[in-house]
Enzyme design. Structure first.
Site, PDB file in Angstrom:
ATOM      1  N   CYS A 187       2.281   9.267   6.644  1.00 21.02           N
ATOM      2  CA  CYS A 187       3.616   8.686   6.514  1.00 21.02           C
ATOM      3  C   CYS A 187       4.208   8.811   5.115  1.00 21.02           C
ATOM      4  CB  CYS A 187       3.575   7.215   6.916  1.00 21.02           C
ATOM      5  SG  CYS A 187       2.988   6.958   8.603  1.00 21.02           S
ATOM      6  N   HIS A 319       8.556   0.561   2.010  1.00 22.32           N
ATOM      7  CA  HIS A 319       8.071   1.373   3.128  1.00 22.32           C
ATOM      8  C   HIS A 319       8.294   0.615   4.428  1.00 22.32           C
ATOM      9  CE1 HIS A 319       5.655   4.499   5.013  1.00 22.32           C
ATOM     10  NE2 HIS A 319       4.889   3.571   5.575  1.00 22.32           N
ATOM     11  N   HIS A 357      10.661   4.312  12.532  1.00 26.22           N
ATOM     12  CA  HIS A 357       9.718   4.911  11.587  1.00 26.22           C
ATOM     13  C   HIS A 357       9.553   6.388  11.932  1.00 26.22           C
ATOM     14  CE1 HIS A 357       6.549   5.624   8.918  1.00 26.22           C
ATOM     15  NE2 HIS A 357       5.548   4.975   9.505  1.00 26.22           N
TER      16      HIS A 357
END
Length: 845
Positions: A187, A319, A357
């Protein structure tokens, strides 16, 4: 032709030039985000607080969602690709991963967004850094695409879907010679790619960098896996920091950034103050869990190395995924690194609450949001936050404050955080570009109309650009128009279909009856077919009109050229600027010299302006008195020599005892005109099949004009033709004129290689030899065509010479102030269906 060996020689390799103190900036950005085809749509969705996550069947049938949440963030389109533009043959384009295709598109767009023509980067040491997140077997197997894996076409599966080629394909397509690297740290991939690019630029390993990333959710398989291990939210929403948080929702993003040194950038979205990465290393909680302590260490190292006081940071883009493990760890790290002795809460962003996401490309979403903030001086609100999770004490106690409504932002430095499932953390500090805008930045047509050029693959593409300019007055300013100018000077890459459609938009300001002002937009779009070959024609007498220089004096290049001509005439007590700017309608008629000098000066200035626009001419044509400016364009004469040639030509004609004469245009063929001309009149200029200029003694001309009118033959006197030019009567001035020209032009320079068509010298098309008209071994040139032109007829005017040489060219521009030869050009080149004829500028009505 260069060989691979030659490219490897040290003396031929480009040595990078860099300055460690030169800021690195984001100068271009392009992306596809959920429900957002571009950055404008992305910004609009953020500020309207729209949840960009949807449930529909764009990726797979909804009934396959049994047991999993059907919501996800999706790009609007992933099935279209212009393979012929990107030099990709059809079978390979079909086999290519859509991410790879969109990466090519957004790379091109990001470069253009920076105000750069992508073709100018070919051969440069531009690095390409692509950050992605791959999942085992996500690409399937080749038999899914090819019935028989033994067929050679099956190899396209490797070349089309290999993630290793994401960066390499960009480097190949744009001919970039810097590093070409693929990065997968889960990620945090796109943020790690950013850090790699910044580090490589600072060490001089590349001159500029493309940072690309992509993530598409094309099959439900991985969603089932993520659900089984408890990563996905039960309601398909990222409820970051909220007590209801139970996971994230998957999303898509593909896009690119362009990084440049500030000294090279035409635009600055943000300065990358610093970027760093680290890894958690061993931790007792396991490989897959984030570790707040290593994240905190990275944040502190980043701002300390950059010399930034953490209390300067007013906003932090986290994040923030909405997982029960990740959010508390990250919040603790942020508070410990940035909130010691802080007097006010640190504003906290979480863009995943807005669009989900997108895993490896999520860093681009965060950076894109920060750029949107900087551009609009406002922070978009987070979504889906109601009550803070009790375990996240720093949010409960208001040390960190999630932004729950669009909030003004005054600018400054912000932090952006990212971490991956394997423990790789990335952190960056971005600074807003707080340049004060010029208050006149939106005066795009002051003091002269604005010309905007555009090109595209289709007429609709060109219209799309023009529509944006018309409908977005608050976004279209001088800087915007300057930035789109260079990318529109587009040359097709090797093997590419290029931009076959071109257009131009003229923006003018008009005053309405009530005194208010409004902009008007006039557009023209044509199919280019292929690169135009331009011919420029300099016409002769009859074009002068009062105040003809005034409309263009606001253009610096034009004004500077006229002023240079004026300086050359000052020692002769000739005031050129007063002549060209005068309102006196009789000024140009007072003597012969005035129109001569005025026409030549204007044509010289217009040619200099065309050179500024970088218009390339296949050839130039000098007609009648236009030979003087043509010689300047041909580099036979300097600007000073050209204007003095016209001055002395006029003065010598004035002082000579020439009979009074006249010029007139008649609607007859060349042959018929010769037969019909009475004594004292000659056919002077052959303009077209039924267009001739006659010249002769004044009284004789008047009688002949009356006769032609009585026969309903078209005839029109030519302004300024007070003497019988292009006739034997001008032999009286030839010796004196030649003597004066030998003083003005003591040693002519070599000609340029551009073919030049002279309508009074045989052979008509001059040789490409640079010294064809002058013998450089002689102390003085022989009789030049400028003298020959005075007394000889213009033999064939605008008619193509033998062999139809001109018929192969496409665009003919008449550098004149009244359209003399548009109809003649159109007639003579009628068989060339792709030809077009233009004149500039036009006398106002």
């Amino acid at each position: 032709m260069s060989t691979a060996v030659e490219y490897a020689r040290p003396e031929t390799r480009r040595k990078p030039v860099y300055d460690m103190m030169d800021d690195i900036v984001i100068s271009g950005i392009a992306g596809r985000f959920p429900e957002s085809d571009n950055m404008d749509e992305y910004a609009d969705n953020l500020f309207k607080n729209i949840d960009m996550v949807t449930e529909d069947d764009r990726r797979w049938p909804i009934d396959l969602n049994s047991g999993i949440v059907g919501r996800s963030g999706k790009l609007k389109e992933i099935d279209k690709f212009d393979s012929v533009f990107f030099s990709t043959f059809g079978l390979l384009a079909d086999a290519m991963d859509p991410q790879a295709r969109i990466l090519l598109e957004t790379t091109y767009e990001a470069i253009c967004d920076a105000g750069i023509n992508p073709q100018t980067l070919r051969g440069s040491r531009t690095g390409v850094y692509v950050g992605i997140n791959t999942v085992a077997c996500a690409d399937g197997y080749p038999q899914n695409d090819f019935d028989d894996c033994r067929r050679k076409e099956a190899a396209l599966w490797v070349y089309g879907t290999s993630k290793a080629l994401y960066a390499n394909r960009i480097s190949f397509m744009f001919d970039l010679h810097g590093p070409s690297t693929l990065i997968d740290t889960a990620c945090s991939s796109s943020m790690v790619a950013l850090q790699n690019a910044v580090a490589e630029m600072r060490t001089g390993n590349c001159e500029m960098a493309i940072v690309g990333t992509g993530n598409l959710v094309q099959a439900p398989f991985s969603n089932h896996v993520y659900t089984s291990i408890g990563l996905l939210a039960s309601d398909g929403k990222c409820k970051v920091w909220d007590k209801r948080a139970d996971g994230f929702v998957r999303s898509e993003t593909v896009g690119c950034l362009l990084l440049q040194r500030r000294s090279q950038a035409k635009r600055v979205y943000a300065t990358v103050v610093h970027a760093k990465t680290n890894t958690d290393g061993f931790k007792s909680i396991g490989l897959f869990s984030p570790f707040w302590l290593r994240q905190r260490d990275l944040m502190i190292e980043t701002y300390e190395e950059a010399g930034v006081d953490p209390k300067e940071i007013k906003f932090f883009e986290s994040h923030g995924t909405g997982t029960n493990v990740g959010d508390p760890q990250e919040a603790k790290a942020i508070a410990d690194a940035y909130c010691q002795d802080r007097k006010e809460p640190l504003l906290l962003g979480a863009v995943k609450s807005n669009l989900g996401h997108s895993e490896g490309s999520s860093g681009l979403n965060s950076i894109g949001k920060v750029i949107v903030m900087f551009e609009n001086k406002s922070i978009p609100a987070n979504l889906h936050f109601q009550e803070a999770k009790p375990e996240i004490e720093v949010v409960v106690n208001n040390i960190l404050k999630p932004v729950l409504k669009n909030t003004p932002f005054a600018g400054g430095i912000v932090g952006v955080n990212s971490f991956g499932v394997g423990g790789v953390n990335a952190h960056a500090l971005l600074k807003s570009w707080d340049k004060e805008a010029d208050p006149d930045i939106f005066n795009i047509v002051t003091p002269i109309p604005r010309l905007v050029n555009a090109c595209g693959r289709t007429p609709e593409a060109v219209n799309h650009i023009f529509d944006f300019i018309e409908k977005n007055p608050l976004k279209v300013n001088r800087e915007f128009l300057a930035l789109i100018g260079e990318p529109m000077k587009s040359q097709a890459p090797k093997g590419s279909a290029g931009f076959p459609h071109r257009g131009y938009l003229v923006i003018k300001e008009e005053t309405l009856g009530d005194g208010t002002k409004q902009l008007t937009y006039n557009r023209t779009i044509n199919a280019a077919g292929r690169t135009n070959q331009n011919w420029l024609c300099f016409s002769g007498m009859g074009s002068q009109w009062t105040g003809m220089a005034r409309p263009l004096m606001a253009i610096p290049t034009f004004a500077e050229s006229l002023n240079a001509c004026a300086e050359a005439l000052k020692p002769l007590n000739f005031d050129l600027m007063s002549l060209l700017l005068s309102d006196d309608k009789e000024e140009l008629k007072k003597n012969v010299t005035n129109p001569f000098v005025a026409i030549t000066a204007m044509q010289i200035a217009l040619y200099d302006l065309l050179c500024l626009l970088d218009i390339q001419f296949e050839g130039i044509i000098g007609h009648s008195f236009g030979e003087v400016a043509c010689a300047y364009a041909d580099k036979c004469l300097t600007r000073e020599q050209a204007i003095l040639t016209s001055y002395w030509r006029g003065k010598i004609v004035e002082s000579a005892k020439l009979p009074r004469g006249m010029l007139a245009a008649v609607g007859l063929s060349w042959e018929e005109t010769i037969k019909r001309c009475p004594d004292g009149i000659v056919a002077a200029c052959h303009n077209g099949s039924d267009s001739v200029t006659i010249s002769g003694l004044y009284d004789n001309m008047l009688k002949f004009i009356d006769q032609l009118k009585s026969e309903n033959v078209f005839v029109r006197p030519v302004a300024g033709g007070d003497f019988p030019y292009h006739s034997p009567f001008m032999n009286l001035v030839a010796p004196q004129l030649l003597a004066q020209l030998n003083r003005v032009i003591p040693r002519p320079p070599e000609r340029c290689p551009t073919p030049r068509l002279s309508v009074c010298v045989r052979p008509l098309l001059w040789s490409r030899s640079p010294t064809i008209q002058y013998d450089s071994s002689r102390p003085k040139p022989p009789r030049p065509p400028l003298c020959h032109n005075e007394k000889k007829p213009n033999l064939r005017g605008m008619k193509p010479c033998s062999g139809g040489r001109l018929h192969c060219h496409r665009v003919y521009i008449e550098c004149h102030f009244v359209s003399f030869f548009v109809s003649d050009f159109n007639e003579n080149f009628a068989d060339n269906k792709r030809s077009s004829v233009h004149s500039l500028p036009q006398k106002p009505e």
